[in-house]
Motif scaffolding. Sequence first.
Motif, PDB file in Angstrom:
ATOM      1  N   LEU A 217       0.862  -1.182   0.000  1.00  0.00           N
ATOM      2  CA  LEU A 217       0.000   0.000   0.000  1.00  0.00           C
ATOM      3  C   LEU A 217       0.893   1.225   0.000  1.00  0.00           C
ATOM      4  N   SER A 218       0.627   2.156  -0.900  1.00  0.00           N
ATOM      5  CA  SER A 218       1.508   3.312  -1.043  1.00  0.00           C
ATOM      6  C   SER A 218       0.790   4.439  -1.767  1.00  0.00           C
ATOM      7  N   PRO A 219       0.944   5.677  -1.276  1.00  0.00           N
ATOM      8  CA  PRO A 219       0.309   6.790  -1.996  1.00  0.00           C
ATOM      9  C   PRO A 219       0.889   6.970  -3.397  1.00  0.00           C
ATOM     10  N   ARG A 220       2.030   6.338  -3.659  1.00  0.00           N
ATOM     11  CA  ARG A 220       2.641   6.440  -4.978  1.00  0.00           C
ATOM     12  C   ARG A 220       2.130   5.390  -5.941  1.00  0.00           C
TER      13      ARG A 220
ATOM     14  N   CYS B 156       2.020  -3.346   4.800  1.00  0.00           N
ATOM     15  CA  CYS B 156       1.649  -2.021   5.289  1.00  0.00           C
ATOM     16  C   CYS B 156       2.903  -1.220   5.598  1.00  0.00           C
ATOM     17  N   GLY B 157       3.021  -0.045   4.987  1.00  0.00           N
ATOM     18  CA  GLY B 157       4.105   0.857   5.334  1.00  0.00           C
ATOM     19  C   GLY B 157       3.760   1.661   6.571  1.00  0.00           C
ATOM     20  N   ARG B 158       4.776   2.223   7.189  1.00  0.00           N
ATOM     21  CA  ARG B 158       4.653   3.196   8.285  1.00  0.00           C
ATOM     22  C   ARG B 158       5.785   4.192   8.110  1.00  0.00           C
TER      23      ARG B 158
ATOM     24  N   GLU C 295       3.461  -5.004  -6.203  1.00  0.00           N
ATOM     25  CA  GLU C 295       2.559  -4.081  -6.903  1.00  0.00           C
ATOM     26  C   GLU C 295       2.211  -2.962  -5.921  1.00  0.00           C
ATOM     27  N   GLU C 296       2.425  -1.706  -6.318  1.00  0.00           N
ATOM     28  CA  GLU C 296       2.096  -0.590  -5.431  1.00  0.00           C
ATOM     29  C   GLU C 296       0.673  -0.122  -5.703  1.00  0.00           C
ATOM     30  N   VAL C 297      -0.135  -0.081  -4.650  1.00  0.00           N
ATOM     31  CA  VAL C 297      -1.539   0.302  -4.787  1.00  0.00           C
ATOM     32  C   VAL C 297      -1.839   1.462  -3.841  1.00  0.00           C
TER      33      VAL C 297
END
Length: 233
Positions: A86-89, A111-113, A128-130
């Motif tokens: 999960l990524s805003p990019r 999950c990033g932090r 895959e970045e979503v």
Amino acid sequence: MTWRASVLTLFPEMFPGPLGHSLVGRGRETGVWSLETLGLRRFTSDRHESVDDTPFGGGAGMVMRADVLAAALDAVAPDDRPRIVLSPRGRPLDQRRVQALAAGSGIVMVCGRFEGIDQRLIDARDLEEVSIGDFVLSGGEPAVFCLLDACVRLLPGVVGSEASLAEESFAAGLLEYPHYTRPRVFEGLTVPDVLLSGHHERIRAWRLAEAQRLTRERRPDLWAKLEASSEAQ
Ligand code: SAH
């Protein structure tokens, strides 16, 4: 067959959280889908259990370490499920991608932090970045709630009526028409006459016209896509 979700997170205690309630929660109880959480601290190798470190090149904040995340990912038995970070990019999530994910066997999610994740993890594990939208959350977990909720409700047997899935927003590239229920008069506001007419064909036509009007007014981007695809046909 059970649809399987695996989540890599610094905060496994956040789960199932909202995914434990209502239709989606019931779907988990009845085995339509399953949820596995992998807490990242378990995969650290130093005594401080650090999952993050300062960024090379300097700058604010901390970055999640590729080695810790890779160890966690590699602990998930390899299968055909897409691996998503999960990524805003990332590519903005839409209903079409949700439908494709729901039609598969499940998803593995990271999950990033902090400031985000060491790029080498994304490259080395071909993730895959979503993104769930053009805004920034403090972590990937709320994005996972959204992604999983959207997928699970499409699994057979979760939402009672298949018809409600066929008619909802985005299903046909349109936003949904407005809904009304009792009371018939609310604060002086009445219900559109056609909905009380019992005339199914006129109701259907009114709803379609409303869906088209709302889509044109609110989402010119969606409307343009629809026009382009109907011209192509
Ligand atoms: N510094 C990053 C933001 C990090 S936010 C940037 O400017 O791009 C911390 C984490 O929250 C991210 O690693 C991601 O996992 C999650 N996140 C934040 N916004 C998100 C969004 N719109 N969609 C999906 N995940 C998001």
